[in-house]
Scaffold this active site. Sequence first.
Site, PDB file in Angstrom:
ATOM      1  CB  CYS A  47     -55.636 -16.899  88.726  1.00 50.92           C
ATOM      2  SG  CYS A  47     -54.145 -16.207  88.000  1.00 50.92           S
ATOM      3  CG  HIS A  48     -49.787 -17.105  92.242  1.00 44.35           C
ATOM      4  ND1 HIS A  48     -49.281 -18.172  92.944  1.00 44.35           N
ATOM      5  CD2 HIS A  48     -49.272 -15.993  92.806  1.00 44.35           C
ATOM      6  CE1 HIS A  48     -48.470 -17.714  93.882  1.00 44.35           C
ATOM      7  NE2 HIS A  48     -48.447 -16.397  93.818  1.00 44.35           N
ATOM      8  CB  THR A  49     -53.566 -12.722  89.726  1.00 45.07           C
ATOM      9  OG1 THR A  49     -52.552 -13.072  88.780  1.00 45.07           O
ATOM     10  CG2 THR A  49     -53.656 -11.212  89.823  1.00 45.07           C
ATOM     11  CG  HIS A  69     -58.886 -13.086  87.598  1.00 43.75           C
ATOM     12  ND1 HIS A  69     -58.352 -13.346  88.836  1.00 43.75           N
ATOM     13  CD2 HIS A  69     -57.946 -13.450  86.698  1.00 43.75           C
ATOM     14  CE1 HIS A  69     -57.134 -13.839  88.688  1.00 43.75           C
ATOM     15  NE2 HIS A  69     -56.868 -13.930  87.394  1.00 43.75           N
ATOM     16  CD  GLU A  70     -58.126 -19.146  85.722  1.00 45.32           C
ATOM     17  OE1 GLU A  70     -57.064 -18.919  85.128  1.00 45.32           O
ATOM     18  OE2 GLU A  70     -58.191 -19.941  86.662  1.00 45.32           O
ATOM     19  CB  CYS A  99     -64.539  -0.471  74.573  1.00 41.42           C
ATOM     20  SG  CYS A  99     -63.287   0.660  73.918  1.00 41.42           S
ATOM     21  CB  CYS A 102     -60.598   3.071  74.058  1.00 39.44           C
ATOM     22  SG  CYS A 102     -59.593   1.577  74.161  1.00 39.44           S
ATOM     23  CB  CYS A 105     -60.029  -0.954  71.289  1.00 38.91           C
ATOM     24  SG  CYS A 105     -60.423  -1.831  72.807  1.00 38.91           S
ATOM     25  CB  CYS A 113     -59.756  -2.256  76.325  1.00 36.39           C
ATOM     26  SG  CYS A 113     -61.258  -1.289  76.382  1.00 36.39           S
ATOM     27  NE  ARG A 117     -55.989  -2.080  84.528  1.00 35.88           N
ATOM     28  CZ  ARG A 117     -55.821  -1.890  85.827  1.00 35.88           C
ATOM     29  NH1 ARG A 117     -56.741  -1.209  86.522  1.00 35.88           N
ATOM     30  NH2 ARG A 117     -54.766  -2.354  86.455  1.00 35.88           N
ATOM     31  CB  CYS A 176     -57.002 -15.738  84.011  1.00 39.92           C
ATOM     32  SG  CYS A 176     -55.402 -14.956  84.346  1.00 39.92           S
ATOM     33  NE  ARG A 373     -55.634 -21.249  87.092  1.00 34.49           N
ATOM     34  CZ  ARG A 373     -54.512 -20.529  87.316  1.00 34.49           C
ATOM     35  NH1 ARG A 373     -53.614 -20.946  88.188  1.00 34.49           N
ATOM     36  NH2 ARG A 373     -54.309 -19.402  86.675  1.00 34.49           N
TER      37      ARG A 373
HETATM   38  N1  NDP Z   1     -49.510 -11.202  82.965  1.00 37.18           N
HETATM   39  C1  NDP Z   1     -50.689 -11.811  83.046  1.00 37.18           C
HETATM   40  O1  NDP Z   1     -51.604 -11.513  82.272  1.00 37.18           O
HETATM   41  C2  NDP Z   1     -50.894 -12.889  84.027  1.00 37.18           C
HETATM   42  C3  NDP Z   1     -50.006 -13.067  85.055  1.00 37.18           C
HETATM   43  N2  NDP Z   1     -50.176 -14.069  85.974  1.00 37.18           N
HETATM   44  C4  NDP Z   1     -49.120 -14.259  86.969  1.00 37.18           C
HETATM   45  O2  NDP Z   1     -48.315 -15.353  86.509  1.00 37.18           O
HETATM   46  C5  NDP Z   1     -47.647 -15.953  87.616  1.00 37.18           C
HETATM   47  C6  NDP Z   1     -47.869 -17.464  87.606  1.00 37.18           C
HETATM   48  O3  NDP Z   1     -49.221 -17.771  87.892  1.00 37.18           O
HETATM   49  P1  NDP Z   1     -49.648 -19.277  88.234  1.00 37.18           P
HETATM   50  O4  NDP Z   1     -49.115 -20.204  87.201  1.00 37.18           O
HETATM   51  O5  NDP Z   1     -51.105 -19.246  88.502  1.00 37.18           O
HETATM   52  O6  NDP Z   1     -48.811 -19.456  89.599  1.00 37.18           O
HETATM   53  P2  NDP Z   1     -48.288 -20.733  90.386  1.00 37.18           P
HETATM   54  O7  NDP Z   1     -47.957 -20.276  91.748  1.00 37.18           O
HETATM   55  O8  NDP Z   1     -49.251 -21.853  90.200  1.00 37.18           O
HETATM   56  O9  NDP Z   1     -46.940 -21.144  89.614  1.00 37.18           O
HETATM   57  C7  NDP Z   1     -45.687 -20.546  89.835  1.00 37.18           C
HETATM   58  C8  NDP Z   1     -44.620 -21.632  89.833  1.00 37.18           C
HETATM   59  O10 NDP Z   1     -43.325 -21.033  89.945  1.00 37.18           O
HETATM   60  C9  NDP Z   1     -42.568 -21.754  90.918  1.00 37.18           C
HETATM   61  N3  NDP Z   1     -41.479 -20.944  91.459  1.00 37.18           N
HETATM   62  C10 NDP Z   1     -41.469 -20.160  92.568  1.00 37.18           C
HETATM   63  N4  NDP Z   1     -40.261 -19.592  92.736  1.00 37.18           N
HETATM   64  C11 NDP Z   1     -39.483 -20.026  91.719  1.00 37.18           C
HETATM   65  C12 NDP Z   1     -38.135 -19.797  91.351  1.00 37.18           C
HETATM   66  N5  NDP Z   1     -37.350 -19.016  92.085  1.00 37.18           N
HETATM   67  N6  NDP Z   1     -37.649 -20.397  90.237  1.00 37.18           N
HETATM   68  C13 NDP Z   1     -38.446 -21.202  89.501  1.00 37.18           C
HETATM   69  N7  NDP Z   1     -39.736 -21.473  89.817  1.00 37.18           N
HETATM   70  C14 NDP Z   1     -40.250 -20.887  90.900  1.00 37.18           C
HETATM   71  C15 NDP Z   1     -43.607 -22.140  91.940  1.00 37.18           C
HETATM   72  O11 NDP Z   1     -43.158 -23.152  92.822  1.00 37.18           O
HETATM   73  P3  NDP Z   1     -43.826 -23.205  94.325  1.00 37.18           P
HETATM   74  O12 NDP Z   1     -45.251 -23.641  94.109  1.00 37.18           O
HETATM   75  O13 NDP Z   1     -42.987 -24.221  95.040  1.00 37.18           O
HETATM   76  O14 NDP Z   1     -43.716 -21.819  94.883  1.00 37.18           O
HETATM   77  C16 NDP Z   1     -44.730 -22.601  91.020  1.00 37.18           C
HETATM   78  O15 NDP Z   1     -44.507 -23.921  90.581  1.00 37.18           O
HETATM   79  C17 NDP Z   1     -48.207 -15.260  88.870  1.00 37.18           C
HETATM   80  O16 NDP Z   1     -47.302 -14.232  89.221  1.00 37.18           O
HETATM   81  C18 NDP Z   1     -49.521 -14.656  88.361  1.00 37.18           C
HETATM   82  O17 NDP Z   1     -49.911 -13.578  89.158  1.00 37.18           O
HETATM   83  C19 NDP Z   1     -51.231 -14.933  85.891  1.00 37.18           C
HETATM   84  C20 NDP Z   1     -52.148 -14.796  84.893  1.00 37.18           C
HETATM   85  C21 NDP Z   1     -52.087 -13.743  83.897  1.00 37.18           C
HETATM   86  N1  LIG Z   2     -52.567  -4.684  90.176  1.00 39.22           N
HETATM   87  C1  LIG Z   2     -51.192  -4.987  89.907  1.00 39.22           C
HETATM   88  C2  LIG Z   2     -50.987  -5.474  88.490  1.00 39.22           C
HETATM   89  C3  LIG Z   2     -51.644  -6.794  88.253  1.00 39.22           C
HETATM   90  C4  LIG Z   2     -51.445  -7.236  86.833  1.00 39.22           C
HETATM   91  O1  LIG Z   2     -50.436  -6.961  86.225  1.00 39.22           O
HETATM   92  N2  LIG Z   2     -52.419  -7.942  86.302  1.00 39.22           N
HETATM   93  C5  LIG Z   2     -52.333  -8.517  84.968  1.00 39.22           C
HETATM   94  C6  LIG Z   2     -53.227  -9.658  84.892  1.00 39.22           C
HETATM   95  S1  LIG Z   2     -52.831 -10.874  86.090  1.00 39.22           S
HETATM   96  C7  LIG Z   2     -53.965 -12.029  85.905  1.00 39.22           C
HETATM   97  O2  LIG Z   2     -53.997 -12.991  86.598  1.00 39.22           O
HETATM   98  C8  LIG Z   2     -52.779  -7.530  83.899  1.00 39.22           C
HETATM   99  O3  LIG Z   2     -53.550  -7.822  83.012  1.00 39.22           O
HETATM  100  N3  LIG Z   2     -52.263  -6.354  83.933  1.00 39.22           N
HETATM  101  C9  LIG Z   2     -52.659  -5.290  83.070  1.00 39.22           C
HETATM  102  C10 LIG Z   2     -53.622  -4.372  83.774  1.00 39.22           C
HETATM  103  O4  LIG Z   2     -54.104  -3.439  83.124  1.00 39.22           O
HETATM  104  O5  LIG Z   2     -53.877  -4.591  84.965  1.00 39.22           O
HETATM  105  C11 LIG Z   2     -50.317  -3.751  90.120  1.00 39.22           C
HETATM  106  O6  LIG Z   2     -50.867  -2.675  90.303  1.00 39.22           O
HETATM  107  O7  LIG Z   2     -49.095  -3.922  90.075  1.00 39.22           O
HETATM  108 ZN    ZN Z   3     -55.206 -14.749  86.553  1.00 36.90          ZN
HETATM  109 ZN    ZN Z   4     -61.129  -0.170  74.295  1.00 33.90          ZN
END
Ligand code: NDP
Ligand SMILES: N[C@@H](CCC(=O)N[C@@H](CSC=O)C(=O)NCC(=O)O)C(=O)O
Ligand code: ZN
Ligand code: ZN
Length: 380
Positions: A47-49, A69-70, A99, A102, A105, A113, A117, A176, A373
């Site tokens: 994942c990008h993360t 994490h995936e 859990c 908590c 939850c 949860c 964490r 994820c 992916r």
């Molecule tokens: N909140 C959550 O629970 C989760 C958060 N995330 C986060 O979500 C985000 C996306 O993840 P993922 O899909 O895997 O990432 P990717 O890098 O695969 O996708 C991001 C896309 O955004 C494009 N992009 C970059 N800059 C811009 C811009 N200025 N305007 C429009 N598009 C742009 C990228 O293009 P290019 O490839 O050319 O840079 C790419 O196509 C990440 O920040 C990740 O950490 C992921 C999973 C869970």
């Molecule tokens: N560690 C980062 C925060 C990272 C973050 O926000 N993670 C997401 C999942 S991203 C998955 O690919 C999330 O679930 N956040 C909630 C959490 O409890 O972490 C920072 O410190 O900024």
């Molecule tokens: Zn992820």
């Molecule tokens: Zn919990």
Amino acid sequence: MSTVGKVIKCKAAVCWAAGEDLKLEDIEVAPPRAHEVRIHILYTGICHTDEYTRSGKDPEGVFPVILGHEGGGIVESVGEGVTNVQVGDHVIPLYTAECRECKFCKSGKTNLCSSVRATQGKGLMPDSTSRFSKDGQPIHHFMGTSTFSQYTVVADVSVVAVDKKAPLEKVCLLGCGITTAWGAVTKQLPDIKASNVAVFGCGAIGLGVISTSQLVNCKRIIAVDTNPNKEAWAKKFGATEFVNPLKLPEGKKIQDYLVDITDGGLDYTFDCTGNVNVMRAALEACHKGWGVSTIIGVAAAGQEISTRPFQLVTGRVWRGTAFGGVKGRTEIPGLVEDYLQGKIKIDEYVTHHQKLNTIMAGFHEMHSGDCIRCVIDMRD
Ligand SMILES: NC(=O)C1=CN([C@@H]2O[C@H](COP(=O)(O)OP(=O)(O)OC[C@H]3O[C@@H](n4cnc5c(N)ncnc54)[C@H](OP(=O)(O)O)[C@@H]3O)[C@@H](O)[C@H]2O)C=CC1
Ligand SMILES: N[C@@H](CCC(=O)N[C@@H](CSC=O)C(=O)NCC(=O)O)C(=O)O
Ligand SMILES: [Zn+2]
Ligand SMILES: [Zn+2]
């Protein structure tokens, strides 16, 4: 010969320091302690993360660490007191624990949860120690999952058993990206049906949001990405239009363009990039009075969001989501069944494959416009 109760030697991709490439290492994985589960990981997505933390942008990043994490795998052994999974179960590790006890939850208001964490954020198991080491040197866990190791140990609240009929090389992605996108739309925005939406960033997360928006019959689904290769991907996943912000007339901001073409703005927008300027644009592309913008992307250390407060005073709502608001132990088995019944896409996201010893190629591929992916086959 049984490995239960013994240290397992296996291979893992270790990141020794922020910004460094992952290195394939022979490591030791200690047996699970009470309320812990040791899992033989067979497949994992990147994942990008994972890249975000590897690169040093994560304020919580600790090194050395085993990222990932995936994942999907099979329970090898369980510690005392584990009742929710058993040896041989096919499982998905959960970076958002559940859990069921908590305050979070029990609130019924969030999936965040709190049970593990604090230690998870420090790269440790709930008893503040690590199960990973190399030649006696401890290696940190990551997000409570560390799926870039052939064997990992997770808390019992951080794992769910899934239908054995489901191919782990596909359903690992429910750990994820796909789940997050699905939840961000269906769980967190119950009124989204038949709305107009814009999705910024067409990686796996953005495509998942597009696909789920189509599933709930959204009308206009506008994909926004700076990478021209993403147009075809976005349309394949259900986007009705594609806008490249780099192709707009000089001086025209993406938010103003979107407001112009949608009679005042979108009902819902999503940031799936992690770029704080994009987050602002996504908010400001929302319709006055009711538009809701959801931040999914994860921003680098030190980054902050900003906008004129007037944007909120005039009725736009800015919110975010972690793991799509999904409670993994309760909801992932259902998503696996939905996949098996053809109700949600997974196969379509898998564009690349690598073995564990070429995992860095998977990280490099993420930057090409055609990698949605990459799934790593963890088997020798
Ligand atoms: N909140 C959550 O629970 C989760 C958060 N995330 C986060 O979500 C985000 C996306 O993840 P993922 O899909 O895997 O990432 P990717 O890098 O695969 O996708 C991001 C896309 O955004 C494009 N992009 C970059 N800059 C811009 C811009 N200025 N305007 C429009 N598009 C742009 C990228 O293009 P290019 O490839 O050319 O840079 C790419 O196509 C990440 O920040 C990740 O950490 C992921 C999973 C869970
Ligand atoms: N560690 C980062 C925060 C990272 C973050 O926000 N993670 C997401 C999942 S991203 C998955 O690919 C999330 O679930 N956040 C909630 C959490 O409890 O972490 C920072 O410190 O900024
Ligand atoms: Zn992820
Ligand atoms: Zn919990």
